[in-house]
Motif scaffolding. Structure first.
Motif, PDB file in Angstrom:
ATOM      1  N   MET A 222      41.657  44.708  40.145  1.00  0.00           N
ATOM      2  CA  MET A 222      41.277  44.187  38.838  1.00  0.00           C
ATOM      3  C   MET A 222      41.006  42.692  38.899  1.00  0.00           C
ATOM      4  O   MET A 222      40.074  42.197  38.272  1.00  0.00           O
ATOM      5  N   ASP A 223      41.827  41.979  39.663  1.00  0.00           N
ATOM      6  CA  ASP A 223      41.646  40.533  39.819  1.00  0.00           C
ATOM      7  C   ASP A 223      40.260  40.237  40.395  1.00  0.00           C
ATOM      8  O   ASP A 223      39.497  39.439  39.855  1.00  0.00           O
TER       9      ASP A 223
ATOM     10  N   TYR B 125      37.553  41.125  37.873  1.00  0.00           N
ATOM     11  CA  TYR B 125      37.507  40.171  36.764  1.00  0.00           C
ATOM     12  C   TYR B 125      36.759  38.917  37.190  1.00  0.00           C
ATOM     13  O   TYR B 125      35.883  38.428  36.490  1.00  0.00           O
ATOM     14  N   ARG B 126      37.095  38.433  38.397  1.00  0.00           N
ATOM     15  CA  ARG B 126      36.469  37.178  38.825  1.00  0.00           C
ATOM     16  C   ARG B 126      34.986  37.356  39.128  1.00  0.00           C
ATOM     17  O   ARG B 126      34.174  36.487  38.832  1.00  0.00           O
TER      18      ARG B 126
ATOM     19  N   MET C 224      33.316  37.394  35.827  1.00  0.00           N
ATOM     20  CA  MET C 224      33.289  36.058  35.239  1.00  0.00           C
ATOM     21  C   MET C 224      32.263  35.170  35.935  1.00  0.00           C
ATOM     22  O   MET C 224      31.530  34.428  35.284  1.00  0.00           O
ATOM     23  N   ILE C 225      32.199  35.289  37.263  1.00  0.00           N
ATOM     24  CA  ILE C 225      31.198  34.492  38.001  1.00  0.00           C
ATOM     25  C   ILE C 225      29.801  34.972  37.597  1.00  0.00           C
ATOM     26  O   ILE C 225      28.892  34.169  37.389  1.00  0.00           O
TER      27      ILE C 225
END
Lengths: 163, 507
Positions: free
Chosen positions: B444-445, B448-449, B452-453
């Motif tokens: 998930m991390d 998510y990143r 977001m990027i």
């Protein structure tokens, strides 16, 4: 939301510990990269620890609202009797000693001693019976895992010179 | 096609694989049957020994353990009124009264046959739908995976345990455990405190065995003195007329089981309870009332929880999202074997997919054989005093944890997690969401990143992405609804609807 009638011994302390633990970790998650960006390594740890803190506070609120331990016992007495009885604290101690000794004396010796003592402690039968059970179960574990499955078991630093 | 059949039949022809599937099923049945020893515990301890093996060998054993373990709980539910696993709770409601009437053998026989039917339905669904879903899943992007992960943890967290807050805490704790170590994207340390050991991350197998093996063993110390109840067992092979009569119900329950098993976050436990409820509502005139040893109520949950096994493999193999704690453990094992469960698994390693389908089928055949035999030895083993069993579980847990990387530090982690797991369980937390968090957290991390990027670190664009893409929008909506259903607002909303409902109808 479900509310229980009475509180388990030690539950309040546990809930407080969870909140404190979460708060410290949130602060440390913040220290990873702060708010320097939205896709930094620290964002997800902050989200996780933030969730822990918020839910921890909700748990604490529920515990505070529930009725304290009934029966006129002191909370400490109740904790020892219901949550960590002698049987449990004794076993945790035995397991800790067993795991600490394993890299040192090796799997076979440490497991033999651990099995013997813990079966004796929990079962309380004759020494002969306990010894026989220990031997049979250890032999079975050794045959299945070391011989058939070829799992490497700790040999122990103490025995290294001998074998 | 020839290749598919070849991979499907590999474990049927190869004697060693045949043996491993069989022994896995047998071990699963027995460990799953011992009250307090969950399928998750059996799986996490047993599969830790397979990490050094060839992939096929490991997969064969895992398929057997999972299939046997889910079924095993039913036997103790019938014989002792103690569900060996949560998925056998409904089985105990109907099975134990049957045993009291002296029909224990019949109950076990029917349960076995219907479990196998259920298992086959689940596998059929896996073989048919997994290729389709994985094609569809190729359209998913990082946002969708983030949402799937969140939904998975949320479902496991809310459906089990005492309160939503406890489920959320457990899930977040798992995610946090998964975060420890060097960040895979920037190699920055997270919660490492300059320790080399922590930089490598917390070994998740040690966490699994700690929570489910050692923690569970400690919790069982409270039940040392429960007396064993002896039951008379006669006829085990069920009557053909019974099998024919309940076949339809078993198939419908299997359908429910497969779908529930395939949803992320829900597994055999919920499938069994829903199927029981379904049987209760649809059976108009049961021979015996429900709750007093009704065969319909025994068959439905058992067919459903075994169907859920095949169902649970669908999201696991196509999306890389574990359906429940057991599949989370299995996914962990697949990662260690260098496999990457996800939409590309069927494209890159189709042979492993068909091998797994063949294995699960074979495990169900073994289930039928072992399920209808060996009841006498079985009752003896279940009666084995916990005072002997608990020390043995701890020795096995230590062997399993050490076997992964031959690192003694891992067994200390295991003990630490075991003690923590004991306290969490004692105070009404479930440890399933923790393991799901450990497995899904890093995924998930990363997603998510990436998302977001992709949104150029702009929170507005990021939020807009969640509503402007159809797949993401549906997932966002489901996530928000699930979250809303846990707030105090929900009963008010549904209460309002209920109040409005009859008025609306009359108008």
């Amino acid at each position: 939301m479900q509310t229980r009638q009475s509180r388990r011994p030690g539950e309040l302390v546990f809930a407080i510990a969870l909140v404190v633990f979460s708060a410290i970790l949130l602060w440390q998650a913040f220290a990873i990269s702060g708010f320097s960006g939205l896709s930094t390594p620290g964002i997800f740890p902050m989200l996780a620890t933030g969730t822990m803190l918020v839910s921890g506070l909700a748990i604490l609120r529920d515990v505070v609202r529930s009725r304290p331990v009934a029966g006129g016992r002191s909370p400490l007495h109740g904790f020892v009797a219901d949550i960590v009885p002698l049987r449990l604290s004794g076993m945790i101690g035995l397991v800790a000693l067993y795991l600490a000794a394993m890299p040192w004396v090796g799997f076979l010796i440490s497991s033999a001693i651990f099995l013997f003592l813990s079966i004796l402690f929990l079962w309380r039968r004759s020494l002969l019976m306990t010894t026989a059970l220990t031997a049979v179960s250890l032999l079975a574990v050794y045959l299945v895992f070391r011989v058939v499955f070829q799992v490497v078991l700790p040999a122990g630093t103490l025995m290294r010179g001998w074998s | 096609m020839v290749e598919i059949i070849g991979n499907f039949g590999l474990s049927w022809i190869d004697p060693w694989l045949l043996f491993l599937t069989g022994i896995g099923t047998l071990a699963g049945i027995y460990v799953g049957a011992i009250p307090g020893l969950s399928v998750t515990m059996a799986t996490s301890i047993l599969i830790s020994f397979t990490f050094k093996w060839d992939v096929n060998d490991a997969l064969a054993l895992i398929a057997g353990v999972f299939t046997g373990g889910v079924y095993g709980g039913s036997r103790t539910a019938i014989l002792l009124n103690i569900p060996g696993a949560p998925s056998a709770i409904a089985t105990a409601i109907e099975g134990y009264p049957m045993a009291q009437r002296g029909e224990a053998g019949e109950a076990i026989g029917l349960t076995t046959v219907m479990s196998v039917f259920g298992g086959f339905v689940g596998i059929l669904a896996l073989a048919l739908f997994a290729p389709m879903i994985s094609g569809f899943a190729l359209m998913f992007n990082s946002r969708d995976y983030l949402l799937l992960g969140l939904i998975g943890i949320l479902l496991v967290g809310t459906l089990s345990g005492e309160s939503f807050a406890k489920g959320a805490f457990a899930g977040a704790l798992g995610v946090l455990i998964g975060m420890v170590g060097l960040d895979p994207m920037t190699a920055e340390g997270r919660f490492t405190y300059d320790s080399v050991t922590l930089m490598g991350g917390i070994p998740y197998v040690a966490a699994m065995i700690g929570f489910f093996g050692v923690g569970e063993a400690f919790a069982q110390l409270h039940n040392l003195d429960l007396p064993a109840i002896k039951q008379k067992i006669d006829r085990i092979i069920p009557k053909f007329s019974d099998v024919k009569r309940y076949f339809g119900l078993a198939m419908r329950s299997s359908g429910i089981g497969t779908i529930i098993g395939a949803l992320p976050g829900t597994g055999g436990d919920i499938a069994a309870l829903l199927a029981y409820d379904f049987a209760k509502r649809t059976t108009k005139k049961p021979e015996v009332p429900f709750g007093q040893g009704c065969k319909e109520g025994l068959i439905a949950p058992e067919a459903a929880n075994n169907a859920a096994v095949g169902g649970a493999f669908i999201p696991m193999l196509t999306l890389g999202i574990p359906g429940d704690a057991v599949t989370a453990v299995i996914i962990g094992a697949l990662f260690i074997h260098g496999l990457k469960p996800g939409p590309l698994m069927l494209v890159e390693t189709p042979h492993l997919f068909w091998f797994t389908v063949g294995n699960l089928t074979l495990a169900n055949v073994f289930l039928l054989i072992f399920g209808l035999t060996g009841i006498k030895i079985f009752t003896r083993i279940v009666e084995c005093p916990k005072a002997i069993l608990i020390p043995l579980i701890i020795v096995l847990s230590a062997v399993g944890t050490y076997a992964i990387q031959n690192n003694p530090a891992h067994i200390y982690w295991m003990l630490g997690f075991g003690v923590l797991g004991y306290f969490l369980k004692t105070y009404g937390f479930q440890v399933g969401p923790v393991i799901l968090g450990v497995i899904l957290g890093p995924m998930m991390d990363a997603n998510y990143r990436r998302a977001m990027i992709g949104a150029r670190n702009d929170i507005g664009t990021f939020a807009w992405d969640f509503v402007s893409h159809p797949i993401t929008f549906v997932l966002t909506l489901s996530f928000l609804l699930m979250l809303l259903s846990q707030t105090p607002l929900w009963p008010r909303l549904t209460g309002w609807r209920r109040k409005r409902g009859p008025e609306g109808e009359s108008a």
